[in-house]
Design a protein around this motif. Structure first.
Motif, PDB file in Angstrom:
ATOM      1  N   PRO A 155      -5.759  17.215  12.011  1.00 49.51           N
ATOM      2  CA  PRO A 155      -6.113  17.464  10.482  1.00 49.51           C
ATOM      3  C   PRO A 155      -5.404  16.178   9.551  1.00 49.51           C
ATOM      4  CG  PRO A 155      -4.192  18.743  11.438  1.00 49.51           C
ATOM      5  CD  PRO A 155      -4.802  18.211  12.506  1.00 49.51           C
ATOM      6  N   GLY A 156      -6.311  16.007   8.604  1.00 43.35           N
ATOM      7  CA  GLY A 156      -5.649  14.988   7.271  1.00 43.35           C
ATOM      8  C   GLY A 156      -6.503  13.635   7.754  1.00 43.35           C
ATOM      9  N   VAL A 157      -6.099  12.978   6.431  1.00 43.03           N
ATOM     10  CA  VAL A 157      -6.431  11.717   6.319  1.00 43.03           C
ATOM     11  C   VAL A 157      -5.627  10.697   6.073  1.00 43.03           C
ATOM     12  CG1 VAL A 157      -8.082  10.158   4.698  1.00 43.03           C
ATOM     13  CG2 VAL A 157      -8.756  12.511   5.443  1.00 43.03           C
ATOM     14  N   VAL A 158      -5.539   9.425   6.707  1.00 47.12           N
ATOM     15  CA  VAL A 158      -4.454   8.549   6.487  1.00 47.12           C
ATOM     16  C   VAL A 158      -4.941   7.189   5.840  1.00 47.12           C
ATOM     17  CG1 VAL A 158      -2.520   6.968   7.209  1.00 47.12           C
ATOM     18  CG2 VAL A 158      -3.012   9.529   8.268  1.00 47.12           C
ATOM     19  N   THR A 159      -4.535   6.432   4.839  1.00 48.66           N
ATOM     20  CA  THR A 159      -4.825   5.153   4.410  1.00 48.66           C
ATOM     21  C   THR A 159      -3.521   4.562   4.498  1.00 48.66           C
ATOM     22  OG1 THR A 159      -6.193   6.122   2.749  1.00 48.66           O
ATOM     23  CG2 THR A 159      -5.784   4.010   2.411  1.00 48.66           C
ATOM     24  N   VAL A 160      -3.870   2.992   5.145  1.00 46.57           N
ATOM     25  CA  VAL A 160      -2.796   2.297   5.515  1.00 46.57           C
ATOM     26  C   VAL A 160      -3.246   0.990   5.045  1.00 46.57           C
ATOM     27  CG1 VAL A 160      -1.597   1.137   7.351  1.00 46.57           C
ATOM     28  CG2 VAL A 160      -2.184   3.317   7.774  1.00 46.57           C
ATOM     29  N   ALA A 161      -2.268  -0.009   4.423  1.00 47.63           N
ATOM     30  CA  ALA A 161      -2.556  -1.174   4.090  1.00 47.63           C
ATOM     31  C   ALA A 161      -1.235  -1.903   4.225  1.00 47.63           C
ATOM     32  CB  ALA A 161      -2.720  -1.338   2.397  1.00 47.63           C
ATOM     33  N   VAL A 162      -1.375  -3.227   4.178  1.00 48.92           N
ATOM     34  CA  VAL A 162      -0.222  -4.253   4.731  1.00 48.92           C
ATOM     35  C   VAL A 162      -0.051  -5.433   3.902  1.00 48.92           C
ATOM     36  CG1 VAL A 162       0.950  -5.585   6.748  1.00 48.92           C
ATOM     37  CG2 VAL A 162      -0.488  -3.500   7.160  1.00 48.92           C
ATOM     38  N   ALA A 163       1.197  -5.527   3.280  1.00 41.90           N
ATOM     39  CA  ALA A 163       1.519  -6.641   2.294  1.00 41.90           C
ATOM     40  C   ALA A 163       2.640  -7.511   2.851  1.00 41.90           C
ATOM     41  CB  ALA A 163       1.715  -6.282   0.917  1.00 41.90           C
ATOM     42  N   GLN A 164       2.666  -8.687   2.561  1.00 37.22           N
ATOM     43  CA  GLN A 164       3.691  -9.421   2.994  1.00 37.22           C
ATOM     44  C   GLN A 164       4.383 -10.220   1.607  1.00 37.22           C
ATOM     45  OE1 GLN A 164       2.500 -12.939   5.199  1.00 37.22           O
ATOM     46  NE2 GLN A 164       4.537 -12.878   6.547  1.00 37.22           N
ATOM     47  N   GLU A 165       5.697 -10.340   1.592  1.00 33.98           N
ATOM     48  CA  GLU A 165       6.355 -11.228   0.551  1.00 33.98           C
ATOM     49  C   GLU A 165       5.955 -12.652   0.840  1.00 33.98           C
ATOM     50  OE1 GLU A 165      11.072 -12.290  -0.333  1.00 33.98           O
ATOM     51  OE2 GLU A 165      10.629 -11.496   1.631  1.00 33.98           O
ATOM     52  N   ILE A 166       5.620 -13.165  -0.262  1.00 40.48           N
ATOM     53  CA  ILE A 166       5.378 -14.571  -0.565  1.00 40.48           C
ATOM     54  C   ILE A 166       6.372 -15.293  -0.370  1.00 40.48           C
ATOM     55  CG2 ILE A 166       4.331 -16.320  -2.060  1.00 40.48           C
ATOM     56  CD1 ILE A 166       2.377 -14.007  -3.241  1.00 40.48           C
TER      57      ILE A 166
END
Length: 131
Positions: A118-129
């Protein structure tokens, strides 16, 4: 890393989503500093357990703070549900921002649904400059 998910999402789906994003984009999971999301998920027991097991910091941000971040993939549906056009991308950027040089989005939001979980997941990745 920023994530967003529907209430009632299976913890296994959250873990699978993270693993698949890191595999797809050839990123090392050991580089994950933590998970960032909207403050309404601050007490989600599945999320707290995942962070505890993996020794990840859990950071949360208000919808007002998340809505100040310009993201490449805003969503009217998410705006209606949460009060901000982005949770995963905006949270990833805010968490990676060191306050001096900012952060860049490495992986735009990826949305996961799996039959049987069950459910929905959204994933994003960022990096420190880095300077």
């Amino acid at each position: 890393m920023g994530i967003g998910f529907k209430q009632g999402t299976a913890p296994q789906l959250i873990v699978i989503a993270i693993e698949q994003v890191f595999q797809k984009y050839l990123l090392d999971e050991s580089a994950i500093a933590g998970i960032a999301t909207i403050d309404t998920k601050a007490l989600d027991t599945a999320l707290i357990k995942i962070c505890h097991q993996r020794h990840w910091l859990l950071q949360t941000f208000s919808a007002a703070k998340l809505s100040t971040v310009l993201v490449p993939n805003p969503s009217a549906i998410i705006t209606k549900a949460t009060g901000t056009p982005s949770v995963a991308e905006a949270a990833a950027i805010l968490a990676a921002d060191n306050g001096e040089l900012g952060a860049k989005l490495l992986v735009p939001k990826n949305i996961f649904r799996l039959s049987g979980l069950p459910g929905v997941v959204t994933v994003a990745v960022a990096q420190e400059i880095q300077a």
